[in-house]
Design an enzyme around this catalytic site. Structure first.
Site, PDB file in Angstrom:
ATOM      1  N   GLY A 198     -39.821 -47.573 -14.492  1.00 19.54           N
ATOM      2  CA  GLY A 198     -40.722 -47.746 -15.449  1.00 19.54           C
ATOM      3  C   GLY A 198     -40.926 -49.028 -16.115  1.00 19.54           C
ATOM      4  O   GLY A 198     -42.028 -49.651 -16.301  1.00 19.54           O
ATOM      5  N   SER A 199     -39.723 -49.676 -16.413  1.00 17.99           N
ATOM      6  CA  SER A 199     -39.982 -51.017 -16.735  1.00 17.99           C
ATOM      7  C   SER A 199     -39.995 -51.904 -15.673  1.00 17.99           C
ATOM      8  O   SER A 199     -40.467 -53.352 -16.237  1.00 17.99           O
ATOM      9  CB  SER A 199     -38.580 -51.347 -17.431  1.00 17.99           C
ATOM     10  N   SER A 239     -36.268 -54.103 -19.993  1.00 12.14           N
ATOM     11  CA  SER A 239     -35.728 -52.606 -20.015  1.00 12.14           C
ATOM     12  C   SER A 239     -36.026 -52.002 -21.242  1.00 12.14           C
ATOM     13  O   SER A 239     -35.653 -52.306 -22.312  1.00 12.14           O
ATOM     14  CB  SER A 239     -34.097 -52.792 -19.675  1.00 12.14           C
ATOM     15  N   SER A 292     -35.384 -49.082 -22.389  1.00 16.17           N
ATOM     16  CA  SER A 292     -34.160 -48.780 -23.388  1.00 16.17           C
ATOM     17  C   SER A 292     -33.236 -49.943 -23.785  1.00 16.17           C
ATOM     18  O   SER A 292     -32.405 -49.884 -24.820  1.00 16.17           O
ATOM     19  CB  SER A 292     -33.186 -47.527 -22.411  1.00 16.17           C
ATOM     20  N   THR A 332     -30.179 -50.454 -19.261  1.00 14.59           N
ATOM     21  CA  THR A 332     -30.164 -50.379 -17.736  1.00 14.59           C
ATOM     22  C   THR A 332     -29.114 -51.319 -17.092  1.00 14.59           C
ATOM     23  O   THR A 332     -29.394 -52.368 -17.504  1.00 14.59           O
ATOM     24  CB  THR A 332     -31.541 -50.478 -17.306  1.00 14.59           C
ATOM     25  N   ARG A 383     -41.609 -44.718 -18.845  1.00 12.27           N
ATOM     26  CA  ARG A 383     -42.985 -44.925 -18.127  1.00 12.27           C
ATOM     27  C   ARG A 383     -44.091 -44.553 -18.726  1.00 12.27           C
ATOM     28  O   ARG A 383     -45.225 -45.123 -18.614  1.00 12.27           O
ATOM     29  CB  ARG A 383     -42.778 -43.851 -17.104  1.00 12.27           C
ATOM     30  N   GLU A 442     -42.321 -38.423 -11.520  1.00 11.33           N
ATOM     31  CA  GLU A 442     -41.607 -37.775 -12.900  1.00 11.33           C
ATOM     32  C   GLU A 442     -42.338 -37.009 -13.633  1.00 11.33           C
ATOM     33  O   GLU A 442     -41.838 -35.948 -14.302  1.00 11.33           O
ATOM     34  CB  GLU A 442     -41.308 -39.353 -13.540  1.00 11.33           C
ATOM     35  N   HIS A 499     -50.836 -50.385  10.554  1.00 12.24           N
ATOM     36  CA  HIS A 499     -49.955 -50.971  11.416  1.00 12.24           C
ATOM     37  C   HIS A 499     -48.774 -50.290  11.757  1.00 12.24           C
ATOM     38  O   HIS A 499     -47.740 -50.691  12.520  1.00 12.24           O
ATOM     39  CB  HIS A 499     -49.426 -52.696  11.147  1.00 12.24           C
ATOM     40  N   LYS A 514     -27.871 -41.187 -14.549  1.00 14.29           N
ATOM     41  CA  LYS A 514     -27.195 -42.263 -15.402  1.00 14.29           C
ATOM     42  C   LYS A 514     -25.954 -41.893 -16.152  1.00 14.29           C
ATOM     43  O   LYS A 514     -25.058 -42.499 -16.278  1.00 14.29           O
ATOM     44  CB  LYS A 514     -28.375 -42.525 -16.722  1.00 14.29           C
TER      45      LYS A 514
HETATM   46  O1  PA5 Z   1     -39.298 -43.496 -15.962  1.00 15.98           O
HETATM   47  C1  PA5 Z   1     -38.017 -43.655 -16.276  1.00 15.98           C
HETATM   48  O2  PA5 Z   1     -37.625 -43.316 -17.293  1.00 15.98           O
HETATM   49  C2  PA5 Z   1     -36.934 -44.680 -15.446  1.00 15.98           C
HETATM   50  O3  PA5 Z   1     -37.552 -45.010 -14.134  1.00 15.98           O
HETATM   51  C3  PA5 Z   1     -36.409 -45.878 -16.353  1.00 15.98           C
HETATM   52  O4  PA5 Z   1     -37.664 -46.766 -16.524  1.00 15.98           O
HETATM   53  C4  PA5 Z   1     -35.512 -46.536 -15.497  1.00 15.98           C
HETATM   54  O5  PA5 Z   1     -34.491 -45.846 -15.133  1.00 15.98           O
HETATM   55  C5  PA5 Z   1     -34.938 -47.857 -16.283  1.00 15.98           C
HETATM   56  O6  PA5 Z   1     -34.841 -47.427 -17.715  1.00 15.98           O
HETATM   57  P1  PA5 Z   1     -35.329 -48.732 -18.613  1.00 15.98           P
HETATM   58  O7  PA5 Z   1     -36.926 -48.681 -18.529  1.00 15.98           O
HETATM   59  O8  PA5 Z   1     -34.929 -48.029 -19.974  1.00 15.98           O
HETATM   60  O9  PA5 Z   1     -34.961 -49.974 -18.300  1.00 15.98           O
END
Ligand code: PA5
Length: 352
Positions: free
Chosen positions: A58-59, A100, A102, A105, A152, A238, A254, A346
């Site tokens: 998500g980041s 990140s 959180s 990561t 996300r 997700e 292609h 994780k």
């Molecule tokens: O959607 C999510 O929760 C994950 O894809 C996180 O974004 C990913 O694990 C990375 O964590 P963070 O965004 O805290 O760095």
């Protein structure tokens, strides 16, 4: 199966309020941009020849969005690094944006270390964790975004924060100038997608119903369309707990298109994300390619971006996909918010 037109049932199936968070995208974008513009200390842009955007999941999506928005306006390359090592070309003339949500990561923290070792200029984007502890020690600005969201669901902050920072540094991408109108347009769009609006006039609910139990496959034109398609895919994963795929045109013409052979399409629902600024030679490929998928048995529909600036187009596609993925999760009986598989991974890796 939950009836998406039963607002009470929909709300009950979304106890953490993902639908409200998704609707707040315009607010998150506005606030994020200001946080980025006011980050301190503001690094100099002198001598910077490349930007590396490091993040996962998500980041990292924010990096894709910035690279796509900057492609026509920035005179330097933006590479998105999904992993723990920077490419060899990164050095003193590279601005490394370490993102990140959180702040914990491992791959992203490894990039911070790598960037520091190589003497890169670094900026961090996070809500806390070890990244917040370490980045200021390295003398880097931190765009500190609000905590309390799923990563996300903080996309507005994670994208517009670094965009504000980059523009304050002098890298003009048009985000600040386009933001007010884009956010207003998003608010209008959100009002058509919220749970109180019935499926008959709510494109996100209608789409979730149409997808049903099929596997979503999302296409977009290289650039903004493809970035939106990848975001739809990860949101389908997700929020809807569904396997999903995305691909971009013209590349898919292609290879992937051959896979849409007779009888292979019946389990899939193809969503083509379209916008008015697609190059003509790519735009003409959509109907032909979609027909090939239909001939293979797939159902296929187009979703069009709001017209306007690149930011309008990208954010409107993102918002429709965010809502549609949450409705799909709810319709399939899943709470959209938890991501048990990622948490489990994780945890296992932390213990290993
Ligand atoms: O959607 C999510 O929760 C994950 O894809 C996180 O974004 C990913 O694990 C990375 O964590 P963070 O965004 O805290 O760095």
């Amino acid at each position: 199966m939950i009836d998406l037109d039963d607002e009470v049932a929909v709300r009950a199936a979304d106890p953490a309020g993902m639908l409200d968070v998704v609707a707040a995208l315009p607010t998150h974008c506005r606030e994020g941009y200001e946080l980025g513009r006011n980050a301190s200390p503001m690094p100099s842009n002198e001598g910077i020849g490349a930007i590396a955007f490091c993040g996962m999941g998500g980041s990292a999506v924010a990096g894709d969005m910035i690279a796509a928005l900057g492609a026509d306006r920035l005179a330097l390359p933006v590479v998105v690094v999904r992993g723990g090592r920077l490419p060899a070309h990164c050095g003193a003339s590279t601005l490394v944006v370490v993102s990140s949500y959180s702040g914990n990561t491992s791959e992203t923290l490894a990039c911070l270390e790598d960037a520091t070792r190589r003497g890169c200029r670094v900026a961090a984007v996070t809500s806390g964790g070890r990244l917040l502890e370490r980045a200021p020690v390295e003398g880097s600005p931190v765009v500190r975004v609000p905590a309390g969201f799923m990563p996300r669901a903080a996309l507005g902050y994670l994208t517009m924060g670094p965009l504000g920072l980059l523009e304050a540094m002098g890298f003009e991408i048009g985000a600040g100038s386009d933001l007010a109108a884009a956010a207003e347009q998003l608010e209008t769009l959100a009002a058509t997608l919220v749970p109180s609006v019935p499926s008959s006039v709510n494109p996100a609910k209608r789409l979730a119903r149409a997808v049903g139990n099929r596997v979503p496959v999302i296409w977009g034109a290289a650039g903004i369309g493809a970035v939106a398609a990848a975001r739809w895919r990860t949101q389908m994963n997700e929020n809807a707990k569904a396997p999903a795929w995305s691909a971009e045109l013209p590349e898919l013409d292609h290879n992937e298109v051959v896979g849409w052979s007779e009888g292979q399409g019946s389990r899939f629902f193809l969503i083509a994300l379209r916008h008015e600024a697609e190059p003509r030679d790519v735009a003409v490929r959509f109907p032909v390619s979609m027909q090939i998928a239909r001939d293979a048995g797939a159902q296929a529909e187009e979703v069009w971006a709001a017209d306007g600036t690149p930011l309008d187009r990208l954010l409107s596609l993102v918002m429709i996909g965010d809502f549609a993925s949450v409705y799909l999760g709810i319709a399939r009986g899943f709470d959209p918010t938890p991501i048990d598989a990622i948490a489990r991974l994780k945890q296992a890796l932390a213990e290993a």
